[in-house]
Design a protein around this motif. Structure first.
Motif, PDB file in Angstrom:
ATOM      1  N   LEU A   4      34.712  27.867  34.351  1.00  0.00           N
ATOM      2  CA  LEU A   4      34.437  29.167  33.740  1.00  0.00           C
ATOM      3  C   LEU A   4      33.018  29.236  33.179  1.00  0.00           C
ATOM      4  CD1 LEU A   4      36.050  31.759  32.707  1.00  0.00           C
ATOM      5  CD2 LEU A   4      35.918  30.600  30.514  1.00  0.00           C
ATOM      6  N   THR A   5      32.382  30.338  33.388  1.00  0.00           N
ATOM      7  CA  THR A   5      31.099  30.574  32.718  1.00  0.00           C
ATOM      8  C   THR A   5      31.306  31.753  31.784  1.00  0.00           C
ATOM      9  OG1 THR A   5      30.407  32.147  34.378  1.00  0.00           O
ATOM     10  CG2 THR A   5      29.768  29.853  34.733  1.00  0.00           C
ATOM     11  N   ASP A   6      30.316  32.050  30.977  1.00  0.00           N
ATOM     12  CA  ASP A   6      30.464  33.135  30.023  1.00  0.00           C
ATOM     13  C   ASP A   6      29.925  34.442  30.603  1.00  0.00           C
ATOM     14  OD1 ASP A   6      31.220  34.361  27.765  1.00  0.00           O
ATOM     15  OD2 ASP A   6      29.501  33.726  26.582  1.00  0.00           O
ATOM     16  N   THR A   7      29.955  34.563  31.919  1.00  0.00           N
ATOM     17  CA  THR A   7      29.514  35.800  32.543  1.00  0.00           C
ATOM     18  C   THR A   7      30.486  36.897  32.150  1.00  0.00           C
ATOM     19  OG1 THR A   7      28.963  34.414  34.371  1.00  0.00           O
ATOM     20  CG2 THR A   7      28.799  36.774  34.733  1.00  0.00           C
ATOM     21  N   ARG A   8      29.935  38.026  31.769  1.00  0.00           N
ATOM     22  CA  ARG A   8      30.816  39.074  31.249  1.00  0.00           C
ATOM     23  C   ARG A   8      31.513  39.857  32.352  1.00  0.00           C
ATOM     24  NH1 ARG A   8      30.022  40.925  25.679  1.00  0.00           N
ATOM     25  NH2 ARG A   8      28.701  39.321  24.764  1.00  0.00           N
ATOM     26  N   PRO A   9      32.720  40.364  32.035  1.00  0.00           N
ATOM     27  CA  PRO A   9      33.360  41.283  32.965  1.00  0.00           C
ATOM     28  C   PRO A   9      32.483  42.517  33.161  1.00  0.00           C
ATOM     29  CG  PRO A   9      34.819  40.742  31.125  1.00  0.00           C
ATOM     30  CD  PRO A   9      33.508  40.100  30.838  1.00  0.00           C
ATOM     31  N   LYS A  10      32.587  43.132  34.327  1.00  0.00           N
ATOM     32  CA  LYS A  10      31.761  44.317  34.597  1.00  0.00           C
ATOM     33  C   LYS A  10      32.461  45.601  34.171  1.00  0.00           C
ATOM     34  CE  LYS A  10      28.782  42.770  38.290  1.00  0.00           C
ATOM     35  NZ  LYS A  10      29.156  41.345  38.298  1.00  0.00           N
ATOM     36  N   ASP A 351      33.193  43.206  50.007  1.00  0.00           N
ATOM     37  CA  ASP A 351      32.283  42.372  49.236  1.00  0.00           C
ATOM     38  C   ASP A 351      33.051  41.745  48.082  1.00  0.00           C
ATOM     39  OD1 ASP A 351      30.197  43.139  50.823  1.00  0.00           O
ATOM     40  OD2 ASP A 351      29.788  44.915  49.600  1.00  0.00           O
ATOM     41  N   THR A 352      32.512  40.674  47.575  1.00  0.00           N
ATOM     42  CA  THR A 352      33.168  40.073  46.419  1.00  0.00           C
ATOM     43  C   THR A 352      32.594  40.710  45.162  1.00  0.00           C
ATOM     44  OG1 THR A 352      31.511  38.365  46.327  1.00  0.00           O
ATOM     45  CG2 THR A 352      33.496  37.908  47.592  1.00  0.00           C
ATOM     46  N   GLY A 353      33.301  40.556  44.090  1.00  0.00           N
ATOM     47  CA  GLY A 353      32.842  41.131  42.824  1.00  0.00           C
ATOM     48  C   GLY A 353      33.975  41.882  42.169  1.00  0.00           C
ATOM     49  N   ALA A 354      33.706  42.446  40.999  1.00  0.00           N
ATOM     50  CA  ALA A 354      34.731  43.213  40.292  1.00  0.00           C
ATOM     51  C   ALA A 354      35.141  44.374  41.179  1.00  0.00           C
ATOM     52  CB  ALA A 354      34.170  43.725  38.978  1.00  0.00           C
ATOM     53  N   THR A 429      40.342  43.560  39.774  1.00  0.00           N
ATOM     54  CA  THR A 429      39.931  42.191  39.460  1.00  0.00           C
ATOM     55  C   THR A 429      38.550  42.250  38.837  1.00  0.00           C
ATOM     56  OG1 THR A 429      38.761  41.761  41.516  1.00  0.00           O
ATOM     57  CG2 THR A 429      41.115  41.325  41.511  1.00  0.00           C
ATOM     58  N   ASP A 430      38.323  41.340  37.940  1.00  0.00           N
ATOM     59  CA  ASP A 430      37.015  41.291  37.273  1.00  0.00           C
ATOM     60  C   ASP A 430      36.809  39.843  36.864  1.00  0.00           C
ATOM     61  OD1 ASP A 430      34.665  42.080  36.069  1.00  0.00           O
ATOM     62  OD2 ASP A 430      35.586  43.631  34.831  1.00  0.00           O
ATOM     63  N   GLN A 431      35.641  39.574  36.311  1.00  0.00           N
ATOM     64  CA  GLN A 431      35.407  38.260  35.754  1.00  0.00           C
ATOM     65  C   GLN A 431      36.521  37.998  34.740  1.00  0.00           C
ATOM     66  OE1 GLN A 431      32.289  36.854  36.638  1.00  0.00           O
ATOM     67  NE2 GLN A 431      33.197  34.975  35.882  1.00  0.00           N
ATOM     68  N   ASN A 432      37.314  36.962  34.919  1.00  0.00           N
ATOM     69  CA  ASN A 432      38.343  36.570  33.936  1.00  0.00           C
ATOM     70  C   ASN A 432      39.624  37.392  33.914  1.00  0.00           C
ATOM     71  OD1 ASN A 432      36.335  34.874  33.162  1.00  0.00           O
ATOM     72  ND2 ASN A 432      35.954  35.833  31.191  1.00  0.00           N
ATOM     73  N   SER A 433      39.807  38.339  34.823  1.00  0.00           N
ATOM     74  CA  SER A 433      41.084  39.056  34.723  1.00  0.00           C
ATOM     75  C   SER A 433      41.576  39.584  36.056  1.00  0.00           C
ATOM     76  CB  SER A 433      40.975  40.223  33.740  1.00  0.00           C
ATOM     77  OG  SER A 433      40.149  41.222  34.261  1.00  0.00           O
ATOM     78  N   GLU A 470      50.152  47.735  56.126  1.00  0.00           N
ATOM     79  CA  GLU A 470      50.053  49.109  56.625  1.00  0.00           C
ATOM     80  C   GLU A 470      48.796  49.807  56.138  1.00  0.00           C
ATOM     81  OE1 GLU A 470      54.747  50.233  57.076  1.00  0.00           O
ATOM     82  OE2 GLU A 470      53.731  50.724  55.211  1.00  0.00           O
ATOM     83  N   GLU A 471      48.425  49.504  54.905  1.00  0.00           N
ATOM     84  CA  GLU A 471      47.212  50.133  54.359  1.00  0.00           C
ATOM     85  C   GLU A 471      46.500  49.130  53.493  1.00  0.00           C
ATOM     86  OE1 GLU A 471      47.221  53.980  52.467  1.00  0.00           O
ATOM     87  OE2 GLU A 471      49.125  54.445  53.429  1.00  0.00           O
ATOM     88  N   HIS A 472      45.190  49.233  53.464  1.00  0.00           N
ATOM     89  CA  HIS A 472      44.396  48.435  52.538  1.00  0.00           C
ATOM     90  C   HIS A 472      43.093  49.172  52.288  1.00  0.00           C
ATOM     91  CE1 HIS A 472      40.986  45.690  51.785  1.00  0.00           C
ATOM     92  NE2 HIS A 472      41.798  45.270  50.840  1.00  0.00           N
ATOM     93  N   ALA A 473      42.693  49.276  51.036  1.00  0.00           N
ATOM     94  CA  ALA A 473      41.391  49.873  50.715  1.00  0.00           C
ATOM     95  C   ALA A 473      40.919  49.271  49.398  1.00  0.00           C
ATOM     96  CB  ALA A 473      41.521  51.384  50.579  1.00  0.00           C
ATOM     97  N   GLU A 474      39.611  49.030  49.309  1.00  0.00           N
ATOM     98  CA  GLU A 474      39.069  48.458  48.074  1.00  0.00           C
ATOM     99  C   GLU A 474      37.710  49.070  47.792  1.00  0.00           C
ATOM    100  OE1 GLU A 474      39.918  44.098  46.823  1.00  0.00           O
ATOM    101  OE2 GLU A 474      39.781  44.097  49.002  1.00  0.00           O
ATOM    102  N   ALA A 475      37.315  49.015  46.539  1.00  0.00           N
ATOM    103  CA  ALA A 475      35.960  49.445  46.176  1.00  0.00           C
ATOM    104  C   ALA A 475      35.434  48.544  45.085  1.00  0.00           C
ATOM    105  CB  ALA A 475      35.988  50.881  45.670  1.00  0.00           C
ATOM    106  N   LEU A 476      34.134  48.259  45.140  1.00  0.00           N
ATOM    107  CA  LEU A 476      33.519  47.515  44.045  1.00  0.00           C
ATOM    108  C   LEU A 476      33.454  48.442  42.838  1.00  0.00           C
ATOM    109  CD1 LEU A 476      30.607  45.522  45.668  1.00  0.00           C
ATOM    110  CD2 LEU A 476      32.881  44.726  44.978  1.00  0.00           C
ATOM    111  N   ILE A 477      33.582  47.862  41.652  1.00  0.00           N
ATOM    112  CA  ILE A 477      33.640  48.707  40.466  1.00  0.00           C
ATOM    113  C   ILE A 477      32.255  48.980  39.908  1.00  0.00           C
ATOM    114  CG2 ILE A 477      34.355  48.788  38.065  1.00  0.00           C
ATOM    115  CD1 ILE A 477      36.856  47.267  38.960  1.00  0.00           C
ATOM    116  N   ALA A 478      31.443  48.001  39.851  1.00  0.00           N
ATOM    117  CA  ALA A 478      30.159  48.236  39.163  1.00  0.00           C
ATOM    118  C   ALA A 478      29.016  47.713  40.005  1.00  0.00           C
ATOM    119  CB  ALA A 478      30.190  47.543  37.817  1.00  0.00           C
TER     120      ALA A 478
END
Ligand code: FRU
Length: 478
Positions: A4-10, A351-354, A429-433, A470-478
């Motif tokens: 774990l690093t102390d990188t903040r959630p976005k 892409d990876t990320g929050a 999903t986000d850093q730590n959660s 059947e379905e999948h969709a995602e978006a980066l948050i920040a």
């Protein structure tokens, strides 16, 4: 697994530095969502409570403001709420409407019940919460002789033309009412013999009315936190559904029914916003658990909020139940062009990320699949369909942390939903959660994780049986 690093959630609120627990004083006023919170600015563990303060226009991006409430001679500032006194019922706003915060003052009192006294106080603001004046005649509700007497949540009850306060008192909720926010009259109590009780007091009540979707019916929902105790898995949040006439709450389910707002380990002290736009009921919770909150690995700050949820009610076979949706996040994109049969492991092309997303899984009876949101080598959730039920197994291990923390944090547990057609999952999903909503939001699982990155792309691994994505969709948050 990485460390774990102390990188903040976005996309999740964290304090500028120091310690955070419950959300407090949630109110929408003149275009701003206010978020106050239990705050110990001078330490990384729980300590003398202040009200930290931030505002947002979208519930994702927050601006930190000065500390709103500081401890005084009556004690430290425990949890509470805030309302807009639109009609100047209090007489404190002769010029224009302003904010009133109603909170608990808490001070040590050796020899008194459990060694401390809690009373209800108010403070008010003429400048959109930027500065606060404590009411000269605090407390507005004095102690009744029990130490655990806290966390007032107030709303304007239209039908009876009164302010109503829900207050956690030992293992009950007491209801008070007032015409001016200053003078309060006790009305009734609820709780004995109903729902879940542990050795710990009930905390942080919230009471609001919601429409049952697809009908003209309405119900009252009473949300309650139960603090960490040895016989339970730590702190958790339950709710009741019923009627409220301005004075009394009547539970419409059998008293032994236990309804959880979240099946995970990190969704506590949930509260909803007063006066949210379009009469929406928006809620947020502290994303931790008193069992290990003080030990969760941290370096410059400790504690974060869940993402905001929109609450609705839905008629289910066994009664009216709460549903949740992520309120404020970007609409997921990158839809699949056609269904995919998962033979071995399927990996999302995101892409990876929050991020936030959803999927529909069509499972044949007897099928088991595992989902990894952060690390393809380590599953976060296993979904199994038997004859009539989805079973969700949640496995959580910490990459690091001292022995006490690991002993309390590492966990596996499971929960179930009746199976009706394909399964809809939503996640953030986000850093730590990791927050997962199942069955169209009928079940929520919120938990902290200790991965170092906000994630690899989603992986779905077939363990046995047949699974159609059947379905999948995602978006980066920040
Ligand atoms: C819940 C709680 C509240 C109290 C506050 C103190 O997490 O115990 O009952 O007001 O935290 O920080």
């Amino acid at each position: 697994m990485n460390t774990l690093t102390d990188t903040r959630p976005k996309a999740h609120f964290t304090p500028p530095a120091g310690w955070l627990n419950d959300p407090n004083g949630l109110v929408f006023f003149e275009g701003e969502y206010h978020l106050f919170y239990q705050y110990h600015p001078d330490g990384l563990v729980w300590g003398p409570m202040h009200w930290g303060h931030a505002v947002s226009r979208d519930l994702v991006n927050w601006e930190h403001l000065d500390i709103a409430l500081w401890p005084d001679d009556l004690g430290t500032c425990f949890s509470g709420c805030a309302v807009v006194d639109i009609n100047n019922t209090s007489g404190l706003f002769p010029d224009k409407p302003g904010l009133v915060a109603i909170y608990t003052c808490h001070r040590d009192a050796p020899g008194f019940d459990r060694g401390y006294i809690e009373e209800q106080c108010i403070a008010y603001s003429h400048d959109n919460g930027r500065s606060w004046i404590k009411y000269a005649k605090n407390p507005v509700i004095s102690t009744i002789g029990k130490s655990d007497f806290r966390d007032p949540k107030v709303f304007w009850h239209e039908a009876s033309q009164h302010w109503v306060m829900s207050l956690a008192v030992s293992q009950e909720v007491h209801f008070y009412r007032s015409s001016n926010l200053l003078d309060w009259e006790f009305c009734s109590r609820f709780g004995e013999g109903h729902g879940a009780h542990t050795a710990h007091p009930w905390e942080c009540p919230d009471l609001f009315q919601l429409q049952v979707e697809g009908t003209t019916e309405k119900r009252w929902v009473l949300v309650i936190g139960l603090g960490a105790s040895e016989e339970a898995f730590g702190s958790f949040t339950q709710y009741f559904v019923g009627e409220f006439d301005g004075k009394n709450f009547i539970n419409e389910n059998p008293p032994e029914t236990i309804l959880l707002m979240d099946e995970g380990r990190d969704f506590y002290a949930a509260q909803s916003w007063s006066d949210a736009p379009e009469k929406q009921r928006l809620a947020i919770a502290w994303m931790s658990n008193w069992k290990y909150a003080n030990q969760f690995p941290a370096s410059s700050y400790r504690g974060s909020m869940s993402s905001a949820r929109t609450l609705t009610l839905s008629q289910q076979r066994d009664g009216v139940r709460m549903k949740q949706q992520f309120s404020a996040l970007t609409a997921p994109t990158n839809q699949l062009s056609s269904s995919v049969l998962i033979n071995d492991t399927w990996c999302a092309e995101t892409d990876t990320g929050a991020r936030t997303g959803y999927a529909h899984l069509n499972l044949a009876t007897g099928t088991s699949v595992e989902l990894s949101f952060f690390d393809p080598a380590s599953a976060d959730l296993r979904v199994t369909l038997d004859e009539s039920r989805y079973r969700f197994d949640i496995l959580r291990a910490s990459a690091q942390g001292e022995a006490t923390f690991k002993g309390l944090f590492d966990h596996d547990y499971s929960c179930e939903l009746p199976a009706t057609g394909s399964l809809r999952l939503e996640w953030t999903t986000d850093q730590n959660s990791l927050e997962v909503l199942l069955g169209g939001g009928l079940m929520s699982i919120t938990q902290l994780v200790t991965y170092s990155e906000a994630g690899a792309p989603l992986h779905i691994r077939r363990i046995e049986g047949e699974c159609l994505l059947e379905e999948h969709a995602e978006a980066l948050i920040a």
